[in-house]
Design an enzyme around this catalytic site. Structure first.
Site, PDB file in Angstrom:
ATOM      1  N   ASP A  34       5.940  26.284  40.117  1.00  0.00           N
ATOM      2  CA  ASP A  34       6.645  26.801  41.303  1.00  0.00           C
ATOM      3  C   ASP A  34       5.671  27.276  42.367  1.00  0.00           C
ATOM      4  O   ASP A  34       5.178  28.397  42.309  1.00  0.00           O
ATOM      5  CB  ASP A  34       7.551  27.978  40.887  1.00  0.00           C
ATOM      6  CG  ASP A  34       8.822  27.488  40.227  1.00  0.00           C
ATOM      7  OD1 ASP A  34       9.155  27.977  39.132  1.00  0.00           O
ATOM      8  OD2 ASP A  34       9.483  26.611  40.818  1.00  0.00           O
ATOM      9  N   ASP A 179      17.850  24.130  38.881  1.00  0.00           N
ATOM     10  CA  ASP A 179      16.738  25.069  38.797  1.00  0.00           C
ATOM     11  C   ASP A 179      17.157  26.478  39.211  1.00  0.00           C
ATOM     12  O   ASP A 179      17.488  26.724  40.364  1.00  0.00           O
ATOM     13  CB  ASP A 179      15.627  24.565  39.724  1.00  0.00           C
ATOM     14  CG  ASP A 179      14.394  25.424  39.669  1.00  0.00           C
ATOM     15  OD1 ASP A 179      13.454  25.157  40.444  1.00  0.00           O
ATOM     16  OD2 ASP A 179      14.355  26.383  38.870  1.00  0.00           O
TER      17      ASP A 179
HETATM   18  C1  DX5 Z   1      12.714  29.922  41.735  1.00  0.00           C
HETATM   19  C2  DX5 Z   1      12.017  28.794  40.999  1.00  0.00           C
HETATM   20  C3  DX5 Z   1      12.604  28.540  39.636  1.00  0.00           C
HETATM   21  C4  DX5 Z   1      12.510  29.750  38.705  1.00  0.00           C
HETATM   22  C5  DX5 Z   1      13.284  29.471  37.443  1.00  0.00           C
HETATM   23  O1  DX5 Z   1      12.356  29.884  43.096  1.00  0.00           O
HETATM   24  O2  DX5 Z   1      12.106  27.586  41.725  1.00  0.00           O
HETATM   25  O3  DX5 Z   1      11.941  27.423  39.031  1.00  0.00           O
HETATM   26  O4  DX5 Z   1      11.160  29.989  38.394  1.00  0.00           O
HETATM   27  O5  DX5 Z   1      13.181  30.620  36.646  1.00  0.00           O
HETATM   28  P1  DX5 Z   1      14.473  31.204  35.892  1.00  0.00           P
HETATM   29  O6  DX5 Z   1      14.841  30.153  34.866  1.00  0.00           O
HETATM   30  O7  DX5 Z   1      13.960  32.480  35.279  1.00  0.00           O
HETATM   31  O8  DX5 Z   1      15.527  31.399  36.920  1.00  0.00           O
HETATM   32 ZN    ZN Z   2      11.387  25.798  40.645  1.00  0.00          ZN
END
Ligand code: DX5
Ligand code: ZN
Length: 218
Positions: A34, A179
């Site tokens: 990310d 996501d």
């Molecule tokens: C948020 C990111 C996601 C996040 C997902 O901006 O794009 O990929 O890290 O993490 P969880 O599964 O904890 O929501």
């Molecule tokens: Zn992400």
């Protein structure tokens, strides 16, 4: 088919090597990187995520799924080309116009990397329809980008359903990736609506046994 792309966003620096090894053993299908620039979203993870992606390349053969939450997309793509990611996904909201979007798609493909376009929760899914013939993946954000550990926004599930209907009607071969806030409670619904690639961060990283959690998700 359910594939899991584990987000490393919430992994602490001192734990990252151990976590990569454990996720390798747990057979995550991808490592989700990310990348945030502090402009498109207020968090800045550029340096940390490049470090994590480099470590993944040194330790594992499991492919990188790079998610760019940045304003200057090309500059950030350049950082990752040498790591040969499987896919780079950028946000349509960070692009000025259609010409820029097509240019970025070509630039990523020219480097033999699969292309994804991502939409934030408030962006209509129709906005990416015209690009579907040229890309490999659509990343539907099920939370506002910028943070891990958020709750899934239920309205975004409708976008998965709408996109699935559209690609089936038009015979388009493309992955639907979701996501944000994904866990064992909501993964089934999302798969039924048409998603096939699931980014999971805290629900795996905070769990006792990665292998158990990933198998349970699958
Ligand atoms: C948020 C990111 C996601 C996040 C997902 O901006 O794009 O990929 O890290 O993490 P969880 O599964 O904890 O929501
Ligand atoms: Zn992400």
């Amino acid at each position: 088919m359910v594939e899991i792309s584990t987000s490393l966003l919430s992994v602490k620096k001192e734990d990252i090597v151990k976590v990569i090894y454990n996720l390798e053993v747990a057979h995550t299908d991808y490592f989700h990187i990310d990348v945030m620039d502090g402009k498109f979203v207020k968090n800045d993870t550029k340096e940390l995520m490049l470090h994590y992606a480099t470590l993944v390349k040194q330790i594992s053969n499991i492919p990188l799924d790079v998610h760019l939450m940045v304003e200057n997309i090309k500059e950030n793509i350049e950082d990752y080309i040498s790591l040969e990611p499987n896919m780079i996904t950028f946000h349509i909201e960070a692009c000025k116009n259609e010409e820029e979007i097509l240019e970025i798609i070509d630039y990523i493909k020219k480097n033999n990397i699969k292309v994804g376009i991502s939409v934030k929760p408030n962006t209509k899914i129709e906005e990416i329809y015209k690009y579907l013939p040229y890309i490999h993946n659509v990343l539907i954000m099920t939370v506002e980008p910028g943070l891990g550990g958020q709750k899934l926004i239920p309205e975004t599930i409708l976008k998965v359903e709408e996109l699935k209907k559209y690609i089936d009607k038009n015979n388009i071969e493309i992955d639907i990736e979701v996501d944000g806030g994904i866990n064992v409670e909501n993964v089934k619904t999302l798969e039924e609506k048409g998603a096939n690639l699931f980014v999971v961060g805290t629900a795996i990283i905070n769990s006792e046994d990665y292998k158990d959690t990933i198998n349970h998700l699958k």
